[in-house]
Design a protein around this motif. Structure first.
Motif, PDB file in Angstrom:
ATOM      1  N   LEU A   1       0.601  -1.348  -0.289  1.00 47.40           N
ATOM      2  CA  LEU A   1       0.220   0.051   0.037  1.00 47.40           C
ATOM      3  C   LEU A   1       1.006   1.078   0.008  1.00 47.40           C
ATOM      4  O   LEU A   1       0.537   2.671   0.737  1.00 47.40           O
ATOM      5  CB  LEU A   1      -1.099   0.257   1.430  1.00 47.40           C
ATOM      6  CG  LEU A   1      -2.325  -1.027   1.038  1.00 47.40           C
ATOM      7  CD1 LEU A   1      -3.176  -1.051   2.308  1.00 47.40           C
ATOM      8  CD2 LEU A   1      -3.033  -0.973   0.079  1.00 47.40           C
TER       9      LEU A   1
ATOM     10  N   ARG B   1      -0.262   5.099  -1.435  1.00 47.11           N
ATOM     11  CA  ARG B   1      -1.836   4.977  -0.443  1.00 47.11           C
ATOM     12  C   ARG B   1      -2.281   4.933   0.125  1.00 47.11           C
ATOM     13  O   ARG B   1      -1.907   5.907   1.198  1.00 47.11           O
ATOM     14  CB  ARG B   1      -2.530   3.845  -1.683  1.00 47.11           C
ATOM     15  CG  ARG B   1      -2.625   3.228  -2.917  1.00 47.11           C
ATOM     16  CD  ARG B   1      -2.544   2.797  -3.597  1.00 47.11           C
ATOM     17  NE  ARG B   1      -2.578   1.827  -5.054  1.00 47.11           N
ATOM     18  CZ  ARG B   1      -1.792   1.487  -5.526  1.00 47.11           C
ATOM     19  NH1 ARG B   1      -0.320   0.448  -4.806  1.00 47.11           N
ATOM     20  NH2 ARG B   1      -2.307   1.275  -6.867  1.00 47.11           N
TER      21      ARG B   1
ATOM     22  N   LEU C   1      -8.946  -2.912  -4.440  1.00 46.56           N
ATOM     23  CA  LEU C   1      -8.246  -2.231  -5.034  1.00 46.56           C
ATOM     24  C   LEU C   1      -7.702  -3.256  -6.654  1.00 46.56           C
ATOM     25  O   LEU C   1      -7.847  -2.680  -7.690  1.00 46.56           O
ATOM     26  CB  LEU C   1      -6.821  -1.795  -4.905  1.00 46.56           C
ATOM     27  CG  LEU C   1      -5.525  -1.046  -5.408  1.00 46.56           C
ATOM     28  CD1 LEU C   1      -6.436   0.493  -6.509  1.00 46.56           C
ATOM     29  CD2 LEU C   1      -4.328  -1.041  -4.670  1.00 46.56           C
TER      30      LEU C   1
ATOM     31  N   ARG D   1       1.377   2.668 -11.681  1.00 45.89           N
ATOM     32  CA  ARG D   1       1.823   1.751  -9.566  1.00 45.89           C
ATOM     33  C   ARG D   1       3.236   1.703  -9.660  1.00 45.89           C
ATOM     34  O   ARG D   1       3.697   1.303  -8.001  1.00 45.89           O
ATOM     35  CB  ARG D   1       1.205   0.165  -9.940  1.00 45.89           C
ATOM     36  CG  ARG D   1      -0.393   0.262 -10.329  1.00 45.89           C
ATOM     37  CD  ARG D   1      -0.570  -1.070 -11.251  1.00 45.89           C
ATOM     38  NE  ARG D   1      -0.593  -2.042 -10.049  1.00 45.89           N
ATOM     39  CZ  ARG D   1      -0.977  -3.410 -10.171  1.00 45.89           C
ATOM     40  NH1 ARG D   1      -1.861  -4.177 -11.426  1.00 45.89           N
ATOM     41  NH2 ARG D   1      -0.822  -4.277  -9.111  1.00 45.89           N
TER      42      ARG D   1
ATOM     43  N   MET E   1       4.832   4.991  -7.427  1.00 44.23           N
ATOM     44  CA  MET E   1       4.268   4.264  -5.721  1.00 44.23           C
ATOM     45  C   MET E   1       4.458   3.871  -4.712  1.00 44.23           C
ATOM     46  O   MET E   1       4.239   4.397  -3.547  1.00 44.23           O
ATOM     47  CB  MET E   1       2.446   4.109  -6.069  1.00 44.23           C
ATOM     48  CG  MET E   1       1.842   5.297  -7.525  1.00 44.23           C
ATOM     49  SD  MET E   1       0.237   3.818  -6.898  1.00 44.23           S
ATOM     50  CE  MET E   1      -1.413   4.954  -7.933  1.00 44.23           C
TER      51      MET E   1
ATOM     52  N   TYR F   1      -6.420   4.707  -7.023  1.00 41.12           N
ATOM     53  CA  TYR F   1      -6.528   5.053  -5.695  1.00 41.12           C
ATOM     54  C   TYR F   1      -5.382   5.719  -5.517  1.00 41.12           C
ATOM     55  O   TYR F   1      -4.982   5.109  -4.066  1.00 41.12           O
ATOM     56  CB  TYR F   1      -6.849   4.476  -4.527  1.00 41.12           C
ATOM     57  CG  TYR F   1      -8.531   3.973  -5.554  1.00 41.12           C
ATOM     58  CD1 TYR F   1      -9.729   5.339  -5.083  1.00 41.12           C
ATOM     59  CD2 TYR F   1      -8.982   2.875  -6.460  1.00 41.12           C
ATOM     60  CE1 TYR F   1     -11.088   4.730  -5.377  1.00 41.12           C
ATOM     61  CE2 TYR F   1     -10.298   3.194  -5.783  1.00 41.12           C
ATOM     62  CZ  TYR F   1     -10.839   3.881  -5.715  1.00 41.12           C
ATOM     63  OH  TYR F   1     -13.165   3.644  -6.732  1.00 41.12           O
ATOM     64  N   GLY F   2      -4.424   6.906  -5.880  1.00 41.37           N
ATOM     65  CA  GLY F   2      -3.064   6.911  -5.742  1.00 41.37           C
ATOM     66  C   GLY F   2      -3.247   8.557  -4.731  1.00 41.37           C
ATOM     67  O   GLY F   2      -1.900   8.835  -4.253  1.00 41.37           O
ATOM     68  N   ASP F   3      -4.500   9.186  -5.012  1.00 41.52           N
ATOM     69  CA  ASP F   3      -3.854  10.589  -4.749  1.00 41.52           C
ATOM     70  C   ASP F   3      -3.854  10.903  -2.998  1.00 41.52           C
ATOM     71  O   ASP F   3      -3.660  12.286  -2.770  1.00 41.52           O
ATOM     72  CB  ASP F   3      -5.359  11.495  -4.848  1.00 41.52           C
ATOM     73  CG  ASP F   3      -6.504  10.800  -4.461  1.00 41.52           C
ATOM     74  OD1 ASP F   3      -6.269   9.944  -3.467  1.00 41.52           O
ATOM     75  OD2 ASP F   3      -7.489  10.788  -4.442  1.00 41.52           O
TER      76      ASP F   3
END
Length: 257
Positions: A20, A23, A142, A173, A176, A245-247
């Motif tokens: 994660l 995230r 996710l 990805r 991240m 959903y990486g904001d």
């Protein structure tokens, strides 16, 4: 940079430090992060093509991908369909905790390092660490969001844009989890892998790769994408990263349970 990193031992959480990341990870306290690290019971290396879990096999453990890439595959007759790609930090088959057997196989794409967690340990998580359980639930949701996006792009985009979208997603990805690929995203993917991910023939995939090169979008050589302008590639692929959903705006609600 690719998904194989040689310095994982320098991390305070060498086995689960990518879980994660980018995230919800920064919403977990150090005790929770150490708890997740301690869940890993065995660590194994596997070669390219190793079947980590066969479709329909009853399982009593789930797998954390530490290094490399993993495919989710479904075989039908003489055809293989790649229905998902996992990157480091992903709990590849966490949903197997509830389902006990999967409707797809888990296959190494190139060399991989994985850690395993018994379902008995995951049951303890549900009772002992509900905040960790919620984070794991987020991970499975996710995966579902990514699967929905793959279905959408198969319906909406032609083969060159599908391939561009795949690489745009993987680049995001990997970024991240701190594995940036500013000019070259290195993967072990073959042209047949790209075809099976995009639902086209190998010949069609070859033509799509050629079109990306001819347009100056990017050049794919032995699975590695060389790209001078990622923004251009994303625009071409109509890539919108919201589904990842990486904001960073999501917060763990301590009272959710």
């Amino acid at each position: 940079m690719d998904a194989i990193r040689g310095d994982i031992r320098s991390s305070p959480f060498p086995l689960t430090g990518d879980f994660l990341a980018g995230r919800l990870r920064d919403q977990l306290d150090r005790d929770d992060l150490q708890y997740i690290e301690d869940l890993i019971e065995t660590v194994q290396d596997h070669g390219d093509g190793a079947r980590l879990l066969e479709r329909g096999t009853v399982t009593d453990r789930s797998t954390m991908l530490i290094e490399g890439f993993v495919f989710r595959t479904i075989e039908s007759g003489d055809r293989r369909y790649i229905v998902g790609v996992q990157v480091p930090g992903d709990f590849v088959d966490l949903h197997g905790f509830a389902l006990k057997r999967l409707d797809h196989s888990i296959v190494a794409a190139g060399p991989v390092k994985v850690g395993t967690v018994s379902h008995g340990s995951l049951r303890k998580v549900m009772h002992e660490r509900p905040n960790v359980a919620r984070a794991m639930w987020f991970g499975t949701l996710l995966d579902a969001a990514i699967h929905r996006k793959w279905i959408q792009i198969l319906e909406q985009l032609d083969a060159p844009k599908r391939i561009a979208h795949l690489y745009a997603e993987l680049q995001t990805r990997l970024e991240m989890v701190g594995r940036d690929a500013p000019r070259a995203l290195r993967t072990p993917f073959t042209q047949l892998d790209l075809a099976d991910m995009c639902g086209v023939s190998a010949i069609h995939a070859n033509r799509a790769v050629g079109k990306l090169r001819d347009l100056g979008i990017g050049e794919i050589r032995r699975g590695d994408l060389f790209c001078e302008d990622w923004d251009r590639l994303r625009r071409y692929a109509r890539f919108d990263p919201d589904y990842l959903y990486g904001d960073g705006s999501l917060k763990l609600d301590k009272g959710w349970y």
